[in-house]
Write a protein that holds these residues in place. Structure first.
Motif, PDB file in Angstrom:
ATOM      1  N   VAL A   1       1.958  17.458   0.524  1.00  0.00           N
ATOM      2  CA  VAL A   1       1.288  16.215   0.912  1.00  0.00           C
ATOM      3  C   VAL A   1       2.287  15.069   1.034  1.00  0.00           C
ATOM      4  O   VAL A   1       2.251  14.283   1.986  1.00  0.00           O
ATOM      5  N   LEU A   2       3.215  14.972   0.083  1.00  0.00           N
ATOM      6  CA  LEU A   2       4.208  13.900   0.135  1.00  0.00           C
ATOM      7  C   LEU A   2       5.087  14.008   1.374  1.00  0.00           C
ATOM      8  O   LEU A   2       5.590  12.989   1.871  1.00  0.00           O
ATOM      9  N   ALA A   3       5.275  15.213   1.876  1.00  0.00           N
ATOM     10  CA  ALA A   3       6.088  15.399   3.079  1.00  0.00           C
ATOM     11  C   ALA A   3       5.530  14.598   4.249  1.00  0.00           C
ATOM     12  O   ALA A   3       6.284  14.103   5.099  1.00  0.00           O
ATOM     13  N   VAL A   4       4.219  14.447   4.300  1.00  0.00           N
ATOM     14  CA  VAL A   4       3.582  13.707   5.390  1.00  0.00           C
ATOM     15  C   VAL A   4       3.970  12.225   5.353  1.00  0.00           C
ATOM     16  O   VAL A   4       4.080  11.568   6.390  1.00  0.00           O
ATOM     17  N   GLY A   5       4.187  11.698   4.162  1.00  0.00           N
ATOM     18  CA  GLY A   5       4.502  10.275   4.037  1.00  0.00           C
ATOM     19  C   GLY A   5       5.977   9.948   4.094  1.00  0.00           C
ATOM     20  O   GLY A   5       6.349   8.762   4.052  1.00  0.00           O
ATOM     21  N   LEU A   6       6.826  10.962   4.219  1.00  0.00           N
ATOM     22  CA  LEU A   6       8.268  10.718   4.197  1.00  0.00           C
ATOM     23  C   LEU A   6       8.746   9.814   5.334  1.00  0.00           C
ATOM     24  O   LEU A   6       9.592   8.936   5.115  1.00  0.00           O
ATOM     25  N   PRO A   7       8.255   9.977   6.581  1.00  0.00           N
ATOM     26  CA  PRO A   7       8.697   9.058   7.649  1.00  0.00           C
ATOM     27  C   PRO A   7       8.380   7.597   7.345  1.00  0.00           C
ATOM     28  O   PRO A   7       9.206   6.712   7.607  1.00  0.00           O
ATOM     29  N   ALA A   8       7.196   7.317   6.786  1.00  0.00           N
ATOM     30  CA  ALA A   8       6.834   5.936   6.456  1.00  0.00           C
ATOM     31  C   ALA A   8       7.732   5.384   5.352  1.00  0.00           C
ATOM     32  O   ALA A   8       8.161   4.228   5.401  1.00  0.00           O
ATOM     33  N   ALA A   9       8.040   6.220   4.341  1.00  0.00           N
ATOM     34  CA  ALA A   9       8.911   5.781   3.251  1.00  0.00           C
ATOM     35  C   ALA A   9      10.306   5.469   3.773  1.00  0.00           C
ATOM     36  O   ALA A   9      10.919   4.459   3.404  1.00  0.00           O
ATOM     37  N   ALA A  10      10.826   6.328   4.643  1.00  0.00           N
ATOM     38  CA  ALA A  10      12.175   6.127   5.188  1.00  0.00           C
ATOM     39  C   ALA A  10      12.227   4.874   6.056  1.00  0.00           C
ATOM     40  O   ALA A  10      13.175   4.074   5.968  1.00  0.00           O
ATOM     41  N   ALA A  11      11.215   4.691   6.913  1.00  0.00           N
ATOM     42  CA  ALA A  11      11.188   3.518   7.790  1.00  0.00           C
ATOM     43  C   ALA A  11      11.084   2.231   6.986  1.00  0.00           C
ATOM     44  O   ALA A  11      11.764   1.239   7.273  1.00  0.00           O
ATOM     45  N   SER A  12      10.236   2.227   5.958  1.00  0.00           N
ATOM     46  CA  SER A  12      10.077   1.043   5.118  1.00  0.00           C
ATOM     47  C   SER A  12      11.387   0.667   4.443  1.00  0.00           C
ATOM     48  O   SER A  12      11.789  -0.508   4.420  1.00  0.00           O
ATOM     49  N   ASP A  13      12.102   1.665   3.911  1.00  0.00           N
ATOM     50  CA  ASP A  13      13.365   1.393   3.226  1.00  0.00           C
ATOM     51  C   ASP A  13      14.427   0.881   4.187  1.00  0.00           C
ATOM     52  O   ASP A  13      15.252   0.032   3.826  1.00  0.00           O
ATOM     53  N   ALA A  14      14.438   1.379   5.417  1.00  0.00           N
ATOM     54  CA  ALA A  14      15.424   0.907   6.397  1.00  0.00           C
ATOM     55  C   ALA A  14      15.191  -0.561   6.735  1.00  0.00           C
ATOM     56  O   ALA A  14      16.151  -1.336   6.883  1.00  0.00           O
ATOM     57  N   ILE A  15      13.934  -0.969   6.870  1.00  0.00           N
ATOM     58  CA  ILE A  15      13.633  -2.376   7.136  1.00  0.00           C
ATOM     59  C   ILE A  15      14.026  -3.230   5.930  1.00  0.00           C
ATOM     60  O   ILE A  15      14.599  -4.319   6.073  1.00  0.00           O
ATOM     61  N   GLU A  16      13.748  -2.726   4.721  1.00  0.00           N
ATOM     62  CA  GLU A  16      14.140  -3.454   3.515  1.00  0.00           C
ATOM     63  C   GLU A  16      15.655  -3.624   3.460  1.00  0.00           C
ATOM     64  O   GLU A  16      16.164  -4.683   3.052  1.00  0.00           O
ATOM     65  N   ALA A  17      16.393  -2.602   3.860  1.00  0.00           N
ATOM     66  CA  ALA A  17      17.858  -2.673   3.843  1.00  0.00           C
ATOM     67  C   ALA A  17      18.357  -3.770   4.768  1.00  0.00           C
ATOM     68  O   ALA A  17      19.332  -4.470   4.454  1.00  0.00           O
ATOM     69  N   ALA A  18      17.705  -3.938   5.916  1.00  0.00           N
ATOM     70  CA  ALA A  18      18.095  -5.000   6.844  1.00  0.00           C
ATOM     71  C   ALA A  18      17.890  -6.370   6.211  1.00  0.00           C
ATOM     72  O   ALA A  18      18.727  -7.268   6.347  1.00  0.00           O
TER      73      ALA A  18
ATOM     74  N   GLY B   1      -4.788  14.494  -4.894  1.00  0.00           N
ATOM     75  CA  GLY B   1      -5.178  13.095  -4.807  1.00  0.00           C
ATOM     76  C   GLY B   1      -4.047  12.164  -5.208  1.00  0.00           C
ATOM     77  O   GLY B   1      -3.856  11.106  -4.603  1.00  0.00           O
ATOM     78  N   ALA B   2      -3.272  12.557  -6.228  1.00  0.00           N
ATOM     79  CA  ALA B   2      -2.120  11.747  -6.634  1.00  0.00           C
ATOM     80  C   ALA B   2      -1.108  11.654  -5.499  1.00  0.00           C
ATOM     81  O   ALA B   2      -0.548  10.572  -5.236  1.00  0.00           O
ATOM     82  N   ALA B   3      -0.884  12.753  -4.822  1.00  0.00           N
ATOM     83  CA  ALA B   3       0.058  12.752  -3.705  1.00  0.00           C
ATOM     84  C   ALA B   3      -0.466  11.901  -2.550  1.00  0.00           C
ATOM     85  O   ALA B   3       0.290  11.151  -1.918  1.00  0.00           O
ATOM     86  N   LEU B   4      -1.760  11.996  -2.258  1.00  0.00           N
ATOM     87  CA  LEU B   4      -2.343  11.191  -1.186  1.00  0.00           C
ATOM     88  C   LEU B   4      -2.250   9.703  -1.499  1.00  0.00           C
ATOM     89  O   LEU B   4      -1.989   8.884  -0.605  1.00  0.00           O
ATOM     90  N   ALA B   5      -2.450   9.332  -2.769  1.00  0.00           N
ATOM     91  CA  ALA B   5      -2.326   7.929  -3.159  1.00  0.00           C
ATOM     92  C   ALA B   5      -0.897   7.440  -2.957  1.00  0.00           C
ATOM     93  O   ALA B   5      -0.669   6.306  -2.515  1.00  0.00           O
TER      94      ALA B   5
END
Length: 467
Positions: free
Chosen positions: A145-162, A204-208
């Motif tokens: 389940v967490l694999a599905v959210g990996l693109p969003a996590a990576a994109a968010s961190d890249a914007i934060e880095a900027a 459910g924990a992973a989906l959250a």
């Protein structure tokens, strides 16, 4: 109070620049630590198998994050900081857009690999950390389940880095708070099935957690598109150039490798601690690692801040200020961790019982010993992190990778396995191997930094940043 312009970073008080930039990052890192324990907090009220499944998944997630998220984060932060310091705003925005594109691509690929390989990876880990059929199945679901959210996590961190590279560390804090708040609200709903929601347990924990990643990304994207302190993504700069892509990988890839090296050795040290000290030794090692992850938060925030301060000053053709910023950061980090280490050394029993109130006498005794031994090396960790920041800000990220290889593979693992298991010195030798490796890398980085600065490293980095 927490406003900081590029001019202040390159012309004002270095102490203020480091502290102001580091403070929101420190809070952000604390928030991220909270995120790591949120799932465990609620799943601990579900079953021991659910807790074990998440615990078993953490090494895989840490390795995945190191390979997928660290590269675009560090590459983006350093390139943006140097270009902002050199007043190349369009180049900084272009680097930010490149970092975001790389993050999304790596997130998609990494997510697919994690989704497909979740079960084989869990099976591999159970050879190191015994789990059982139920734990294995739950860990597989959690990772899938967490694999599905990996693109969003990576994109968010890249914007934060900027944002951090630009000199704005408040925006990443807001994003982290949104991520954790979403996770915290949805965890009990999806785990236990409150209201109309079904009880999904570990799934459910992973989906959250995934929902938290998405919420963080949406806020980060909104802040970037709306613009903060002159920083904004534009369609004109949202393009890839081969040189930007090459520079980003050149800077970020070694740090991704550094993170991977750390995670692999940490998994191996778990087996060494178990072989040397049994269940009690492994429990003590785990508690020490958990306490240390909290204790190092100030140094991590200061390291991230120093990378931006060093990068901006090199971009502004001020290598002397970059050097002073590094040494100032070293002093602040070493002093802060010395205080934390002293408290831990003086009060190891309350610290250990806070994290593990139900420990047996032997496990508690070993935990106290490990906390005392760890405390001796805390200032050295601060020194190492900030000298790494000095190298990273100058685009010498390979130095950080080599230092970590030496720290973990040349000193820590051989010393722990050799003394703790082969020579029969026990798990206390494993504890000392950790602290000794921290001291060795700090001293090594100090001498090497002095040598390289004397040989003109910062002048060359400044010239390269301005071209």
């Amino acid at each position: 109070m927490l406003d900081l312009s590029s001019e202040e970073i390159t012309q004002g008080s270095l102490t203020r620049a480091l502290v102001v930039l580091a403070t929101p990052l420190l809070v952000q890192n604390l928030v991220q630590v909270v995120q790591q324990v949120v799932d465990l907090f609620f799943l601990g009220r579900l079953s021991s198998a659910a807790v074990a499944a998440v615990g078993l998944s953490l090494p895989v997630l840490a390795l995945c994050f190191a390979l997928v998220i660290t590269l675009p984060f560090v590459g983006t932060q350093i390139l943006v900081s140097q270009r902002v310091g050199g007043e190349d705003v369009s180049g900084a925005r272009r680097a930010a857009a490149t970092g975001l594109g790389v993050a999304v691509a790596l997130g998609v690929v990494g997510g697919l690999v994690l989704w497909v390989g979740a079960r084989p990876l869990v099976d591999l880990l159970t050879r190191v950390q015994p789990g059982g059929a139920n734990v294995t199945a739950l860990a597989t679901v959690y990772l899938s389940v967490l694999a599905v959210g990996l693109p969003a996590a990576a994109a968010s961190d890249a914007i934060e880095a900027a944002f951090v590279g630009w000199g704005d560390s408040r925006a990443p804090l807001y994003v982290s708070v949104a991520t954790v708040a979403t996770n915290l609200v949805l965890d009990p709903v999806l785990i236990f099935g409150l209201g109309p929601a079904p009880a999904l347990g570990v799934e459910g924990a992973a989906l959250a957690t995934v929902a938290g990643y998405v919420a963080g990304f949406l806020l980060a994207a909104g802040l970037a598109l709306a613009g903060r302190d002159g920083w904004v993504y534009t369609r004109a700069t949202a393009r890839f150039e081969a040189d930007d892509l090459r520079e980003l990988f050149d800077v970020g890839a070694p740090i991704a490798g550094q993170g991977a090296v750390r995670q692999v050795v940490r998994v191996l040290i778990v087996t060494v601690a178990f072989a040397a000290g049994g269940t009690a030794g492994l429990a003590a090692y785990s508690i020490g690692g958990r306490v240390a992850s909290v204790a190092f938060v100030p140094a991590l925030g200061l390291q991230q801040a120093a990378q931006s301060v060093v990068g901006q000053n090199l971009g502004a053709a001020k290598p002397d200020r970059a050097e002073r910023a590094t040494y100032l950061g070293v002093g602040l980090a070493a002093g802060g961790l010395a205080v934390i280490g002293a408290v831990q050394w003086l009060f190891p029993v309350p610290v250990a019982t806070l994290f593990a109130p139900a420990f047996t006498d032997r496990a508690l005794s070993l935990s106290v010993s490990y906390l005392e031994i760890l405390a001796y090396g805390y200032p050295a960790i601060g020194v190492a992190y900030l000298f790494e920041a000095g190298f990273n800000g100058a685009r010498r990220t390979r130095t950080s990778l080599v230092a970590t290889l030496a720290q973990f593979w040349v000193v820590r693992l051989p010393l722990a396995a050799g003394a703790g298991v082969v020579l029969g010195a026990g798990v206390v030798a494993v504890f000392w191997a950790v602290t000794i490796s921290n001291l060795v890398v700090a001293v090594g980085l100090w001498f090497y930094y002095r040598r390289e600065v004397g040989d003109g490293m910062l002048q060359r980095a400044s010239e390269r940043a301005s071209t």
